[in-house]
Design an enzyme around this catalytic site. Sequence first.
Site, PDB file in Angstrom:
ATOM      1  N   GLY A   1     -47.089 -45.085 -61.521  1.00 12.97           N
ATOM      2  CA  GLY A   1     -46.238 -44.578 -60.460  1.00 12.97           C
ATOM      3  C   GLY A   1     -46.625 -45.153 -59.114  1.00 12.97           C
ATOM      4  O   GLY A   1     -47.781 -45.553 -58.910  1.00 12.97           O
TER       5      GLY A   1
ATOM      6  N   ASP B   1     -43.816 -39.687 -75.849  1.00 11.41           N
ATOM      7  CA  ASP B   1     -44.664 -39.190 -76.927  1.00 11.41           C
ATOM      8  C   ASP B   1     -45.971 -38.594 -76.389  1.00 11.41           C
ATOM      9  O   ASP B   1     -46.241 -38.615 -75.187  1.00 11.41           O
ATOM     10  CB  ASP B   1     -44.940 -40.314 -77.918  1.00 11.41           C
ATOM     11  CG  ASP B   1     -44.893 -39.836 -79.358  1.00 11.41           C
ATOM     12  OD1 ASP B   1     -45.265 -38.673 -79.600  1.00 11.41           O
ATOM     13  OD2 ASP B   1     -44.503 -40.624 -80.245  1.00 11.41           O
TER      14      ASP B   1
ATOM     15  N   GLU C   1     -50.232 -50.082 -71.127  1.00 14.89           N
ATOM     16  CA  GLU C   1     -50.284 -49.683 -69.720  1.00 14.89           C
ATOM     17  C   GLU C   1     -49.389 -50.622 -68.915  1.00 14.89           C
ATOM     18  O   GLU C   1     -49.538 -51.844 -69.002  1.00 14.89           O
ATOM     19  CB  GLU C   1     -51.715 -49.756 -69.172  1.00 14.89           C
ATOM     20  CG  GLU C   1     -52.685 -48.763 -69.795  1.00 14.89           C
ATOM     21  CD  GLU C   1     -52.568 -47.370 -69.205  1.00 14.89           C
ATOM     22  OE1 GLU C   1     -51.963 -47.247 -68.119  1.00 14.89           O
ATOM     23  OE2 GLU C   1     -53.087 -46.424 -69.818  1.00 14.89           O
TER      24      GLU C   1
END
Length: 288
Positions: free
Chosen positions: A170, A145, A193
């Site tokens: 990442g 989104d 998060e």
Amino acid sequence: MSWTDAKDIISGAWEASDERSLSHKDAVPEAIERVLAALDTGELRVAEKSGDNWMVHDWIKKAILISFRLADSRLIQGGPGLKGTWFDKVPSKFQTWGEDEFKKAGFRVVPGALVRRSAYIAPGAVLMPCFINVGARVGVDTMVDSWATVGSCAQVGDRVHISGGVGIGGVLEPVQARPVIIEDDCFIGARSEIAEGVIVETGAVLSMGVYLSQSTVIYDRQTGQRFKGRVPAGSVVVPGTLPGRPRDDGKPVPALAAAIIVKKVDARTRSKTSINKLLRQAMADPGT
């Protein structure tokens, strides 16, 4: 060139310290290009599940990192519907794509979505204005989104909803480190998060604002179990706190942020997320 050959070439190049001599070895750029192309099409992936465990292919991470050493920054076109230019070492996934390529790939890209080459997007996915970094993987019928980010090498499964403003961490270095893994059929609530290689197992639902790292305590309020680094399959998780350990003098200490498993996913939970599923299906339909 076989994958065994490519792996050996990349492993040798990883130890080289002289970038100039490295760049003149034709086998190295060829091996790197083959890996990046295979990541881009989904033939290779940085991490994959083997039994109950996730295995990281560190040689693929090495290939991505070496590509940065070999490439020069250059002007890069932004992607579909965008006229802006960037100056970087990694091109847009869509730099050379036309309508035929998009139809063949079978996913939808809303204006404002940015995807770097070597990230794989599976058929049926919908990308709202978001950012997908190198080596990442987004599964079948998954929605990313608006203003969400999927970090380098992160693995997002099938039929996942990554809500607005979510950050999926990442990991490129250290090369042996596991990236964030979101398994199939998960729902990640807005502004959450997830970082440091945390695994969100199949069917889990995270509410808004859940923050997870390797040190975050994930507490099951029904069983009293504590987890770190993974959200058990089918868990419904909300942000919360746990009381701090009292000081020796008996004075109170601040509570610590935690993620709380309030229950397992049930029909009521699924009914609340089914609207998102219908929206995702409608958006992926070329007729809408």
